[in-house]
Design a protein around this motif. Structure first.
Motif, mmCIF file in Angstrom:
data_model
loop_
_atom_site.group_PDB
_atom_site.id
_atom_site.type_symbol
_atom_site.label_atom_id
_atom_site.label_comp_id
_atom_site.label_asym_id
_atom_site.label_seq_id
_atom_site.Cartn_x
_atom_site.Cartn_y
_atom_site.Cartn_z
ATOM 1 N N MET A 1 0.834 -1.198 -0.008
ATOM 2 C CA MET A 1 0.248 0.212 0.014
ATOM 3 C C MET A 1 0.838 1.228 -0.012
ATOM 4 N N LYS A 2 0.252 2.191 -0.417
ATOM 5 C CA LYS A 2 1.063 3.592 -0.153
ATOM 6 C C LYS A 2 0.502 4.504 0.733
ATOM 7 N N PRO A 3 1.322 5.364 1.298
ATOM 8 C CA PRO A 3 0.420 6.488 2.360
ATOM 9 C C PRO A 3 -0.238 7.223 1.839
ATOM 10 N N PRO A 4 -1.105 7.943 2.674
ATOM 11 C CA PRO A 4 -2.119 9.062 2.214
ATOM 12 C C PRO A 4 -1.151 10.214 1.844
ATOM 13 N N PRO A 5 -1.662 11.126 1.224
ATOM 14 C CA PRO A 5 -1.095 12.365 0.733
ATOM 15 C C PRO A 5 -0.743 13.383 2.072
ATOM 16 N N PHE A 6 0.410 13.786 2.020
ATOM 17 C CA PHE A 6 0.725 14.630 3.093
ATOM 18 C C PHE A 6 1.788 15.705 2.554
ATOM 19 N N THR A 7 2.100 16.830 3.184
ATOM 20 C CA THR A 7 3.134 17.579 2.863
ATOM 21 C C THR A 7 4.372 17.492 3.532
ATOM 22 N N LEU A 29 9.726 12.607 11.324
ATOM 23 C CA LEU A 29 10.446 11.497 10.758
ATOM 24 C C LEU A 29 11.936 11.698 11.138
ATOM 25 N N ALA A 30 12.225 10.517 11.779
ATOM 26 C CA ALA A 30 13.764 10.396 11.985
ATOM 27 C C ALA A 30 14.298 9.234 11.361
ATOM 28 N N GLY A 31 14.014 8.167 12.087
ATOM 29 C CA GLY A 31 14.607 6.732 11.499
ATOM 30 C C GLY A 31 13.503 6.090 10.524
ATOM 31 N N GLY A 32 12.007 6.240 11.174
ATOM 32 C CA GLY A 32 11.016 5.949 10.212
ATOM 33 C C GLY A 32 10.623 4.584 10.121
ATOM 34 N N GLN A 33 11.539 3.701 11.050
ATOM 35 C CA GLN A 33 11.185 2.424 11.039
ATOM 36 C C GLN A 33 9.865 1.738 11.430
ATOM 37 N N SER A 34 9.180 2.679 12.304
ATOM 38 C CA SER A 34 8.000 2.386 12.680
ATOM 39 C C SER A 34 6.603 3.357 12.011
ATOM 40 N N LEU A 35 7.337 4.643 11.790
ATOM 41 C CA LEU A 35 6.402 5.441 11.074
ATOM 42 C C LEU A 35 6.060 5.020 9.718
ATOM 43 N N ILE A 36 6.844 4.667 8.847
ATOM 44 C CA ILE A 36 6.797 4.388 7.458
ATOM 45 C C ILE A 36 5.835 3.111 7.273
ATOM 46 N N MET A 41 0.258 1.204 5.763
ATOM 47 C CA MET A 41 -0.701 0.373 6.094
ATOM 48 C C MET A 41 -1.962 1.467 6.458
ATOM 49 N N ARG A 42 -1.897 2.544 6.350
ATOM 50 C CA ARG A 42 -3.025 3.707 6.845
ATOM 51 C C ARG A 42 -3.311 3.661 8.273
ATOM 52 N N LEU A 43 -2.440 3.451 9.045
ATOM 53 C CA LEU A 43 -2.709 3.283 10.408
ATOM 54 C C LEU A 43 -2.518 4.799 10.870
ATOM 55 N N ALA A 44 -1.701 5.432 10.138
ATOM 56 C CA ALA A 44 -1.578 7.062 10.465
ATOM 57 C C ALA A 44 -1.687 7.866 9.168
ATOM 58 N N ALA A 45 -2.233 8.815 9.239
ATOM 59 C CA ALA A 45 -2.585 9.666 8.014
ATOM 60 C C ALA A 45 -2.369 10.998 8.560
ATOM 61 N N PRO A 46 -1.113 11.670 8.623
ATOM 62 C CA PRO A 46 -0.796 13.047 8.945
ATOM 63 C C PRO A 46 -0.977 13.758 7.907
ATOM 64 N N GLY A 47 -1.136 15.114 8.254
ATOM 65 C CA GLY A 47 -1.319 16.106 6.915
ATOM 66 C C GLY A 47 0.026 16.535 6.793
#
Length: 276
Positions: A1-7, A29-36, A41-47
């Motif tokens: 899957m791809k992440p939702p749109p963000f700036t 975003l630092a390491g991103g190993q949890s965030l990415i 998986m669309r569990l997070a959708a920050p603008g």
């Protein structure tokens, strides 16, 4: 899957990063190993996504007699190789796999606040702290003790517009021994349960993972002669939940077994260090 749109934002210094967070919020975003993975998986959708990897001065690892300060961009692998704190080094060897440790950050793992992760337990058992910065017309800092930093599962005390810039891991007491015992379904998986222990000549302290909403810390003054009884106290302090991997009863039993093992091993190591 791809992440939702963000700036996407890529500030070059700490004031710029904090001003951006104050203005737009978003995820750091630092390491991103949890965030990415969460984005994909669309569990997070920050603008907004604020990438701090270009911010100078956040990758330091500073050791003093009082303890070790780890900057927000210090990678797991770099801290592990530095060998600046025996308990931190031991715990990092248990974190995921080398490819994850090459990118993931120590402070990022703390902020992620996964109750099954190793590093929150290390900070908690040592009584460490996390330094948090924000923009109030200037850069301001506050230090949050470990006991207040982990608010709940996947929730830390870092508020909107704030950035965790470093973590402090206090040095071990003289003659203290350490241990970190855990059981996972596969090497590199999150542990079903785990126990981090520090045992000195007169007291011991443990932090448990995978058996509560945050690291479960238990003080064990006066129980050093009977590690089985101490382990029972640890087991009774936990509130595990069951899932597809293990029942709550199994996790509670397992944490008791691991607590006794960790306490015995830490006490043995401490005695050897003291020549006792």
């Amino acid at each position: 899957m791809k992440p939702p749109p963000f700036t996407y934002h890529a500030p070059r210094d700490l004031p710029a990063a904090l001003r951006t967070l104050a203005e737009v919020g978003g995820k750091v975003l630092a390491g991103g190993q949890s965030l990415i993975p969460m984005l994909n998986m669309r569990l997070a959708a920050p603008g907004h996504l604020v990438d701090i990897n270009r911010v100078a001065g956040l990758d330091g690892i500073e050791a003093t007699p009082a303890g070790v300060t780890v900057g927000a961009l210090a990678r797991h692998a770099d801290v592990e190789r530095a060998g600046v704190h025996p308990l931190l080094t031991r715990a990092l060897k248990l974190v995921a796999h080398p490819v994850i440790r090459n990118r993931g950050t120590v402070v990022g793992s703390l902020v992620h606040a996964d109750p099954a992760a190793e590093l929150p337990a290390v900070l908690a058992v040592l009584g460490g702290s996390v330094r948090v910065a924000r923009w109030d017309g200037r850069v301001t800092m506050r230090d949050v003790p470990a006991g207040e930093f982990f608010v709940g599962p996947m929730e830390s005390a870092v508020g909107p517009g704030e950035l965790a810039v470093s973590a402090f891991f206090p040095a071990l007491g003289e003659g203290a021994g350490i241990a970190f015992e855990e059981v996972a379904r596969r090497h590199g998986d999150y542990a079903l349960a785990g126990v981090c222990a520090v045992a000195g000549p007169d007291a011991a302290r443990v932090a448990c993972i995978g058996v509560g909403a945050r690291p479960v810390v238990v003080e064990l003054n006066g129980h050093q002669a009977d590690w089985r009884a101490a382990a029972a106290l640890v087991r009774d302090a936990t509130e595990p939940e069951g899932d597809v991997h293990a029942s709550a009863a199994y996790r509670r039993h397992l944490v008791g077994v691991l607590a006794e093992r960790a306490l015995r091993n830490a006490a043995r190591e401490g005695a050897a260090a003291r020549g006792a």
